[in-house]
Design a protein around this motif. Structure first.
Motif, PDB file in Angstrom:
ATOM      1  N   GLU A  61       1.021  -1.271  -0.075  1.00 22.91           N
ATOM      2  CA  GLU A  61      -0.183   0.042   0.025  1.00 22.91           C
ATOM      3  C   GLU A  61       0.930   1.401   0.098  1.00 22.91           C
ATOM      4  OE1 GLU A  61      -2.787   0.012   3.201  1.00 22.91           O
ATOM      5  OE2 GLU A  61      -3.840  -1.952   2.569  1.00 22.91           O
ATOM      6  N   VAL A  64       2.389   1.729  -3.481  1.00 19.88           N
ATOM      7  CA  VAL A  64       1.448   2.300  -4.574  1.00 19.88           C
ATOM      8  C   VAL A  64       1.227   3.982  -4.263  1.00 19.88           C
ATOM      9  CG1 VAL A  64      -1.069   2.188  -5.553  1.00 19.88           C
ATOM     10  CG2 VAL A  64       0.234   0.215  -4.900  1.00 19.88           C
ATOM     11  N   LYS A  65       1.065   4.162  -3.164  1.00 18.16           N
ATOM     12  CA  LYS A  65       0.904   5.603  -2.968  1.00 18.16           C
ATOM     13  C   LYS A  65       2.359   6.478  -3.406  1.00 18.16           C
ATOM     14  CE  LYS A  65      -2.104   4.914   1.153  1.00 18.16           C
ATOM     15  NZ  LYS A  65      -2.203   5.094   2.653  1.00 18.16           N
ATOM     16  N   LEU A  67       4.553   5.789  -5.403  1.00 21.64           N
ATOM     17  CA  LEU A  67       4.647   5.656  -6.901  1.00 21.64           C
ATOM     18  C   LEU A  67       3.912   6.615  -7.570  1.00 21.64           C
ATOM     19  CD1 LEU A  67       5.032   1.761  -7.833  1.00 21.64           C
ATOM     20  CD2 LEU A  67       6.780   3.638  -7.917  1.00 21.64           C
ATOM     21  N   LYS A  68       2.636   6.908  -7.066  1.00 23.05           N
ATOM     22  CA  LYS A  68       1.665   7.854  -7.704  1.00 23.05           C
ATOM     23  C   LYS A  68       2.167   9.256  -7.065  1.00 23.05           C
ATOM     24  CE  LYS A  68      -2.689   5.284  -7.282  1.00 23.05           C
ATOM     25  NZ  LYS A  68      -3.863   4.999  -6.668  1.00 23.05           N
ATOM     26  N   VAL A  69       2.784   9.521  -5.890  1.00 23.64           N
ATOM     27  CA  VAL A  69       3.256  10.772  -5.817  1.00 23.64           C
ATOM     28  C   VAL A  69       4.827  10.903  -6.711  1.00 23.64           C
ATOM     29  CG1 VAL A  69       4.603  12.016  -4.102  1.00 23.64           C
ATOM     30  CG2 VAL A  69       2.501  10.710  -3.452  1.00 23.64           C
ATOM     31  N   GLU A  71       5.190   9.821  -9.695  1.00 23.93           N
ATOM     32  CA  GLU A  71       4.756  10.230 -10.940  1.00 23.93           C
ATOM     33  C   GLU A  71       4.543  11.661 -11.327  1.00 23.93           C
ATOM     34  OE1 GLU A  71       1.593   8.396 -14.406  1.00 23.93           O
ATOM     35  OE2 GLU A  71       1.499   7.702 -12.197  1.00 23.93           O
ATOM     36  N   SER A  72       3.702  12.058 -10.088  1.00 27.24           N
ATOM     37  CA  SER A  72       3.155  13.373 -10.390  1.00 27.24           C
ATOM     38  C   SER A  72       4.386  14.618 -10.215  1.00 27.24           C
ATOM     39  CB  SER A  72       2.145  13.755  -9.207  1.00 27.24           C
ATOM     40  OG  SER A  72       2.483  13.714  -8.024  1.00 27.24           O
ATOM     41  N   LYS A 109       4.961  -3.995  -9.555  1.00 22.52           N
ATOM     42  CA  LYS A 109       4.360  -2.627  -9.578  1.00 22.52           C
ATOM     43  C   LYS A 109       5.396  -1.719 -10.217  1.00 22.52           C
ATOM     44  CE  LYS A 109       0.977  -3.592  -5.732  1.00 22.52           C
ATOM     45  NZ  LYS A 109      -0.206  -3.389  -6.751  1.00 22.52           N
ATOM     46  N   PHE A 113       4.986   0.466 -13.238  1.00 18.33           N
ATOM     47  CA  PHE A 113       5.281   2.132 -13.392  1.00 18.33           C
ATOM     48  C   PHE A 113       5.897   2.604 -14.459  1.00 18.33           C
ATOM     49  CE2 PHE A 113       7.968   5.432 -11.777  1.00 18.33           C
ATOM     50  CZ  PHE A 113       6.980   6.310 -11.286  1.00 18.33           C
ATOM     51  N   ASP A 116       4.421   1.777 -18.098  1.00 15.28           N
ATOM     52  CA  ASP A 116       3.086   2.474 -18.426  1.00 15.28           C
ATOM     53  C   ASP A 116       3.576   3.953 -18.914  1.00 15.28           C
ATOM     54  OD1 ASP A 116       1.323   0.354 -17.611  1.00 15.28           O
ATOM     55  OD2 ASP A 116       0.799   1.361 -15.789  1.00 15.28           O
ATOM     56  N   GLN A 117       4.803   4.042 -18.434  1.00 13.46           N
ATOM     57  CA  GLN A 117       5.256   5.574 -18.812  1.00 13.46           C
ATOM     58  C   GLN A 117       6.322   5.682 -20.009  1.00 13.46           C
ATOM     59  OE1 GLN A 117       5.685   8.297 -15.540  1.00 13.46           O
ATOM     60  NE2 GLN A 117       5.717   6.597 -14.324  1.00 13.46           N
TER      61      GLN A 117
END
Length: 160
Positions: A61, A64-65, A67-69, A71-72, A109, A113, A116-117
């Protein structure tokens, strides 16, 4: 981008690239173990500090959080991935409780990541102070291949 997912806080690469805005460091580690390098810690762009005993579900968990951060915040041209197995349950130095299956999911994951990019990824295996680490790494590589995240291919050599 450096994605450092072994159990220990990185300090060498963090000091080396700390003042270089072209390199973004995501480091997820057990905050209760060596090296406690407070100077290097200030150079981590994104730190995820875990407690000793963090189990697979919570570990994933947090990843995942994170990697989202990441990416932004940063658009890398290359990812260097430190894929330590000292996060495994029972590792005497890492003191986390991630299952072998959790390591394979973690790697999946990170590779997804990158894919996907459309970012090339260099995976470095590290850490892991148990004999079972080699099998866990091999199983993860097989999983990545089955999920079409890497191509381990086969080579045939004809001998005459």
């Amino acid at each position: 981008m450096i994605i450092d997912l072994d159990a220990h806080q990185g300090n060498g690469h963090e000091k080396d690239f700390g003042s270089d805005g072209r390199v973004y460091t995501l480091d997820m580690y057990n905050s209760g173990i060596y090296p406690f390098d407070h100077v290097a810690k200030k150079y981590i762009d994104q730190k995820v500090e875990l407690d000793s005993g963090t189990e697979t579900e919570d570990y994933l968990e947090n990843l995942v959080k994170a990697l989202k951060v990441a990416e932004s915040r940063f658009q890398p041209q290359l990812i260097v991935y430190n894929a330590g197995t000292d996060i495994l349950d029972g590792d005497p130095l890492g003191r986390l409780k991630v299952s072998p299956e959790g390591v394979a999911i973690r790697d999946e994951k990170v590779f997804r990541f990158a894919k996907d990019q459309n970012i090339p990824l260099l995976m470095l295996t590290s850490g892991g102070y148990m004999k079972s680490s080699a099998r866990v790494i091999a199983d993860s590589i097989i999983n990545l291949s089955k999920k079409n995240l890497i191509d381990i291919g086969t080579r045939c050599i004809e001998v005459e």
